[in-house]
Design a protein around this motif. Structure first.
Motif, short mmCIF file in Angstrom:
data_model
loop_
_atom_site.label_atom_id
_atom_site.label_comp_id
_atom_site.label_asym_id
_atom_site.label_seq_id
_atom_site.Cartn_x
_atom_site.Cartn_y
_atom_site.Cartn_z
N THR C 116 -1.72 -8.91 4.69
CA THR C 116 -2.21 -7.63 4.21
C THR C 116 -1.03 -6.72 3.85
N VAL C 117 -1.36 -5.56 3.28
CA VAL C 117 -0.34 -4.59 2.90
C VAL C 117 0.49 -4.19 4.12
N ARG C 118 -0.19 -3.82 5.18
CA ARG C 118 0.54 -3.39 6.38
C ARG C 118 1.36 -4.53 6.96
N GLU C 119 0.78 -5.72 7.00
CA GLU C 119 1.48 -6.86 7.58
C GLU C 119 2.74 -7.19 6.80
N ASN C 120 2.71 -6.97 5.48
CA ASN C 120 3.90 -7.23 4.69
C ASN C 120 5.07 -6.42 5.21
N VAL C 121 4.81 -5.16 5.53
CA VAL C 121 5.90 -4.31 6.01
C VAL C 121 6.30 -4.71 7.42
N ILE C 122 5.32 -4.98 8.26
CA ILE C 122 5.62 -5.33 9.64
C ILE C 122 6.44 -6.62 9.70
N LYS C 138 6.83 2.07 12.18
CA LYS C 138 7.59 2.22 10.94
C LYS C 138 6.72 1.90 9.74
N ALA C 139 5.90 0.87 9.88
CA ALA C 139 5.04 0.48 8.76
C ALA C 139 4.10 1.61 8.39
N ASP C 140 3.49 2.22 9.40
CA ASP C 140 2.57 3.32 9.11
C ASP C 140 3.29 4.46 8.42
N GLU C 141 4.49 4.75 8.92
CA GLU C 141 5.26 5.85 8.33
C GLU C 141 5.60 5.55 6.87
N LEU C 142 6.01 4.34 6.59
CA LEU C 142 6.41 3.99 5.23
C LEU C 142 5.23 3.90 4.29
N LEU C 143 4.10 3.43 4.78
CA LEU C 143 2.92 3.36 3.92
C LEU C 143 2.49 4.76 3.53
N GLU C 144 2.68 5.68 4.45
CA GLU C 144 2.39 7.08 4.16
C GLU C 144 3.31 7.57 3.05
N PHE C 145 4.59 7.25 3.18
CA PHE C 145 5.56 7.66 2.17
C PHE C 145 5.21 7.07 0.81
N ALA C 146 4.72 5.85 0.81
CA ALA C 146 4.40 5.19 -0.46
C ALA C 146 2.99 5.50 -0.92
N GLN C 147 2.29 6.34 -0.19
CA GLN C 147 0.92 6.72 -0.52
C GLN C 147 0.00 5.51 -0.60
N LEU C 148 0.14 4.63 0.38
CA LEU C 148 -0.69 3.43 0.38
C LEU C 148 -1.50 3.31 1.66
N LEU C 167 4.72 -0.60 -2.71
CA LEU C 167 4.74 -1.35 -1.46
C LEU C 167 6.07 -2.05 -1.29
N THR C 168 6.60 -2.60 -2.39
CA THR C 168 7.90 -3.26 -2.30
C THR C 168 8.98 -2.27 -1.88
N ILE C 169 8.89 -1.06 -2.42
CA ILE C 169 9.89 -0.06 -2.04
C ILE C 169 9.71 0.32 -0.57
N ALA C 170 8.47 0.53 -0.16
CA ALA C 170 8.23 0.87 1.24
C ALA C 170 8.80 -0.21 2.15
N ARG C 171 8.54 -1.45 1.78
CA ARG C 171 9.03 -2.56 2.59
C ARG C 171 10.54 -2.56 2.67
N SER C 172 11.18 -2.20 1.55
CA SER C 172 12.64 -2.28 1.52
C SER C 172 13.29 -1.21 2.38
N LEU C 173 12.52 -0.22 2.80
CA LEU C 173 13.10 0.86 3.59
C LEU C 173 12.94 0.66 5.09
N VAL C 174 12.40 -0.47 5.46
CA VAL C 174 11.96 -0.65 6.83
C VAL C 174 13.14 -0.62 7.82
N ASN C 175 14.32 -0.95 7.35
CA ASN C 175 15.48 -0.97 8.25
C ASN C 175 16.37 0.26 8.06
N ASP C 176 15.80 1.33 7.47
CA ASP C 176 16.59 2.54 7.21
C ASP C 176 17.93 2.19 6.56
N PRO C 177 17.88 1.61 5.37
CA PRO C 177 19.11 1.07 4.79
C PRO C 177 20.09 2.15 4.37
N ASP C 178 21.36 1.78 4.36
CA ASP C 178 22.37 2.68 3.81
C ASP C 178 22.34 2.66 2.29
#
Lengths: 274, 288, 330
Positions: C116-122, C138-148, C167-178
């Motif tokens: 699922t969408v959420r599982e992708n991020v998790i 983190k997944a919930d927070e990022l899905l909020e940011f991505a409006q999903l 969703l791809t962008i939300a996923r890419s932020l999951v580790n708080d990247p530099d």
């Protein structure tokens, strides 16, 4: 997963000359585990296939065939003869498919590994993860099949409990070879070639009739093939005909698995990273 | 797709990416439904020219391997213990079953993934519908191609089995035709099923709980009389059982023509109703 | 983040700033970076510097070598030659450590269609060794940011192209990247989806994430990038901010003339002198001048009768045309 749990594969895997990775293979296994939730009908149905074969070519055919000499004068009902061979071949089929078609699909079509490899995970983790998953699934199926075998009355010895680790070993051997094969695959058509190797093994490795059926001159040819070793191992354990040859079978499968894993390890970097 | 497309005879179906080559000129008036099926058929034939080798390996070699291993290897056991089945050497018993099963397996392979691919992934059907083809053309065109594939597979197997002495000649030719009918009987129903699919998850179930059980239990390897009583009527209902029984009579050289006609009628029924259902399914999926 | 096995330790160490240069201004440095595939040279000795906090762009047509460069920076493709340092580390040796600090948005969505969408991020978070509870939060927070958030439990396949990209962008932020690497982030999206995406990327920039993106859309490069390099045929042909590039390689305005002919070359002589430079394209003439309106009046004064006449601001497309003689999108 508890904080203190380390992947049991890690010490073994680290000792081998395998490409870079971050030791996080278990995350890939976890991912596969989650995907089961959406695909549980497929997973459950996978258990039925060897059971169908058991009842058809084991029990059904057994009414026509009667008894069989399983080697060394041990005469058993046909279903008892066939069942361990089916256990071995389903271990083979599962391991081969999970490491060839499944991996190839994820690689080329779903491009799953592109996203995985952009994280700290490396090719080694992908390989270890997929093989671990294949073995986990295989052992679940094998356990259930063993239960069905017992219920169908085709188990005659307490040695049969060892067929479970035997199935795991068979799965490991074929998973290694399967992963190595996948590193050579270029297109979907190559999957046909995998089938071309697997199906003859399934049919001719003394699965449905004893080795003695073959003329003496070609028996050695059958004996050197991998599935025959697995079938013989499973049969000897299930029927309680354990001897030194059983150890030979184990050794063969271990060596085969190691060779497969080594070949896969060397080629995996090139397959996954370009 | 996370699991094996486990098929008993090793058939694996792929979707190819060839471009259709049918020329479409201006038509003077609206064609009758189905009149243009030949153009759809020509497309699938063109695609096959590129992929025939892979399927030849699986639909030609696989049944022969079964024949060799089970017909002769297993046959040694069966013949030794009971003088064959009903006095018939085992290889002669099993070969017709494998012939009918090959037909079914080829049909199932071609009517599943390629059909879904033509709807969903490569979307060839949509391309055809944008031209002056209708759903009936699509169904008939593809079904005709599947028929060709089944015929090729059956012809190859029959030739080899006859050479190996497992088939009575020349009745085996009629047997092969009946086998083709048997395979064809399965095709349109599976096409209808495939056209309605959104993902290939259900194909696993189709093969695991439909095709493979039929292959194993409908009289290919042992007579259905060996099945428990309650299971036999289920076997009799399957098209494969009818096909196997009729083909077996022919290849053994002991045809009961009345019975064979009855079996063929049953298969024709499956074929005809299947085509109707397929057209309905295609229409609801593609034209809406 | 203490004990999660080797991978987790790697992530933890990197996050604690084990790389000495984590606070230095230069995050990515390439010198003579090269990538070859057999006989074909995709990247031909480029020099690049990316500074912390900026939005850096690689602009160029398809086949310019942008994606290959991104893959080398992302430590998924080994360089064939030259030097590359990301976050002060060597991609050849410290790939996993670097990747632990990167976020990657690839050109084609590589979402997991079996989850699922959420599982992708998790699941993606788990690849970084993030513990499950934290991954879920983190997944919930990022899905909020991505409006999903409404689609969190849906499968991936039915989502629209724009949603999948978010969703791809939300996923890419999951580790708080530099550093966030984006390869052609809005290709294939409709205009509205593109603007939503740009908005999200602006927010990230304000939060201090360094963005590195490739694109062949000049409006995207102009809108998003602080600095960019123009790539063509594996080489860098120009670098600077969008404005400085336009100022350097083009005039401020452009007058576009279309004539009723298949070939506009014969009309070039007629347009001579109207502006600083004239470019001939198959379907129109481009007159480069600092005052487009004046040039337009001059056209009429000369008695030319174009089918259409358009005055516009110069863009990076004009820069690229000047540098390479070709258009960005062919």
């Amino acid at each position: 997963m508890s904080n203190a749990t380390r992947s049991w594969a890690q010490p073994i895997v680290r000792a081998l000359p395998i490409p870079a990775g971050a030791g996080m293979a278990r995350m890939l296994v976890e991912r596969n585990g989650r995907s089961v939730r959406t695909f549980w009908p497929t997973i459950v149905s996978g258990f039925f296939e060897p059971v169908f074969y058991l009842f058809s070519l084991g029990v059904g055919l057994g009414t026509v065939v009667g008894s069989v000499d399983a080697g060394g004068g041990t005469v058993v009902p046909y279903a008892v003869f066939v069942a361990p061979a089916l256990l071995a071949s389903s271990a083979m089929n599962g391991a081969v498919f999970d490491t060839t078609g499944n991996v190839f699909f994820k690689l080329k079509y779903a491009r799953l590994y592109d996203s995985v490899l952009a994280t700290p995970l490396g090719p080694r983790d992908v390989a270890v993860g997929e093989v671990t998953w294949a073995l986990l699934r295989g052992s679940a199926y094998a356990a259930m099949f063993l239960l069905v075998m017992a219920l169908a009355g085709t188990v005659t010895s307490w040695w049969a409990v060892l067929t479970l680790p035997a199935a795991l070993l068979i799965g490991l051997a074929f998973a290694g070879v399967g992963m190595a094969a996948t590193t050579y695959m270029r297109s979907w058509q190559d999957l046909d070639l995998v089938q071309l190797a697997v199906l003859p093994m399934f049919l001719f490795s003394a699965t449905f009739y004893p080795l003695s059926t073959y003329p003496e001159s070609i028996r050695w040819l059958i004996q050197i093939t991998p599935l025959y070793q697995g079938v013989a191992l499973a049969r000897e354990l299930a029927l309680g005909m354990v001897s030194w040859t059983t150890v030979n079978h184990v050794a063969y499968l271990v060596v085969l698995g190691l060779i497969g894993i080594l070949v896969a390890a060397r080629r995996l970097d090139r397959t996954l990273l370009s | 797709m996370s699991e094996t497309r486990a098929t008993p005879l090793g058939e694996s179906a792929h979707v190819d990416t060839a471009v259709p080559t049918a020329h479409l000129s201006v038509l003077p008036q609206d064609p009758r439904p189905g009149a243009l099926f030949g153009r759809a058929f020509a497309y699938w034939l063109t695609v096959y020219r590129r992929t025939w080798l892979g399927s030849a390996i699986s639909s030609f070699l696989a049944p022969l391997l079964y024949l060799g291993a089970l017909g002769f290897g297993l046959g040694t056991l069966v013949n030794r213990s009971g003088g064959g089945i009903g006095g018939v050497p085992y290889v002669e018993f099993v070969a017709p079953g494998l012939l009918a099963a090959t037909a079914m397996q080829t049909a199932a392979g071609e009517a599943s993934y390629p059909v879904m691919g033509a709807v969903k992934w490569q979307r060839q059907y949509h391309a055809m519908l944008a031209a002056p083809l209708g759903t009936v053309d699509l169904v008939l065109g593809h079904a005709t191609f599947i028929l060709v594939r089944i015929t090729l597979a059956c012809a190859a197997f029959t030739a080899v089995a006859a050479v190996l002495g497992a088939f009575a000649w020349p009745l085996a030719v009629v047997g092969a035709l009946v086998a083709v009918l048997c395979g064809a009987a399965h095709a349109p129903t599976i096409m209808a099923f495939s056209a309605r699919q959104d993902n290939d998850g259900n194909f696993n179930l189709l093969f695991r709980f439909g095709i493979i059980p039929m292959f194993l239990f409908a009289g290919t390897f042992f007579p259905v009389t060996q099945l428990p009583g309650w299971l036999q009527p289920i076997a009799w209902a399957t098209p494969l059982w009818h096909g196997t029984t009729a083909v077996r009579q022919l290849t053994l050289g002991r045809p009961d023509w009345g019975e064979i006609a009855g079996h063929c009628a049953y298969l024709a029924l499956w074929l005809g109703v299947g085509l109707l259902v397929a057209v309905r399914a295609y229409r609801s999926r593609l034209v809406s | 983040m203490t004990d999660q096995g080797t991978g987790g330790a790697v992530v933890a160490a990197a996050a604690a700033g084990a790389g000495a240069l984590e606070h230095a201004p230069v995050l990515i440095e390439a010198r003579g970076l090269t990538k070859t595939f057999g006989d074909f040279t995709a990247v031909d000795g480029i020099d690049v510097e990316v500074h912390r906090g900026e939005a850096f762009g690689f602009l160029g047509p398809n086949g310019a070598g942008k994606s290959s460069t991104m893959r080398m920076i992302g430590c998924v493709s080994p360089p064939s030659g030259g030097g590359l340092s990301v976050l002060g580390l060597d991609p050849r040796r410290d790939g996993p450590r670097i990747r632990a600090r990167l976020g990657v948005v690839p050109q084609r969505d590589t979402l997991d269609e079996e989850l699922t969408v959420r599982e992708n991020v998790i699941v993606y978070a788990r690849y970084f060794g993030i513990p499950r509870a934290q991954a879920r939060a983190k997944a919930d927070e990022l899905l909020e940011f991505a409006q999903l958030t409404e689609r969190a439990d849906s499968r991936v396949e039915p989502l629209s192209g724009g949603m999948k990209r978010r969703l791809t962008i939300a996923r890419s932020l999951v580790n708080d990247p530099d550093i966030l690497l984006l390869d052609e982030p809005t290709t294939g999206l409709d205009p509205q989806a593109r603007h939503v995406l740009w908005d999200r990327l602006f927010r990230l920039k304000r939060q201090g994430v360094t963005l590195v993106l490739t694109t062949h859309y000049m409006d995207e490069a102009e809108q998003l990038c602080d600095r960019l390099v123009v790539m063509d045929g594996g080489r860098i042909v120009a670098e600077g901010s969008p404005r400085s590039l336009i100022a350097q390689w083009s005039t401020r305005e452009v007058l576009e003339l279309r004539f009723p002919a298949d070939d506009h070359a014969p009309f070039a002589a007629d347009a001579d002198g109207l502006g600083e430079r004239v470019e001939v394209l198959p379907d129109r003439l481009l007159v480069y001048t600092d005052d487009g309106d004046a040039a337009a009046e001059a056209v009429v004064a000369r008695g030319l009768h174009p089918l259409s006449l358009l005055v516009r601001r110069a863009t990076l497309e004009d820069v690229f045309l000047r540098l390479t003689g070709r258009t960005l999108v062919d």
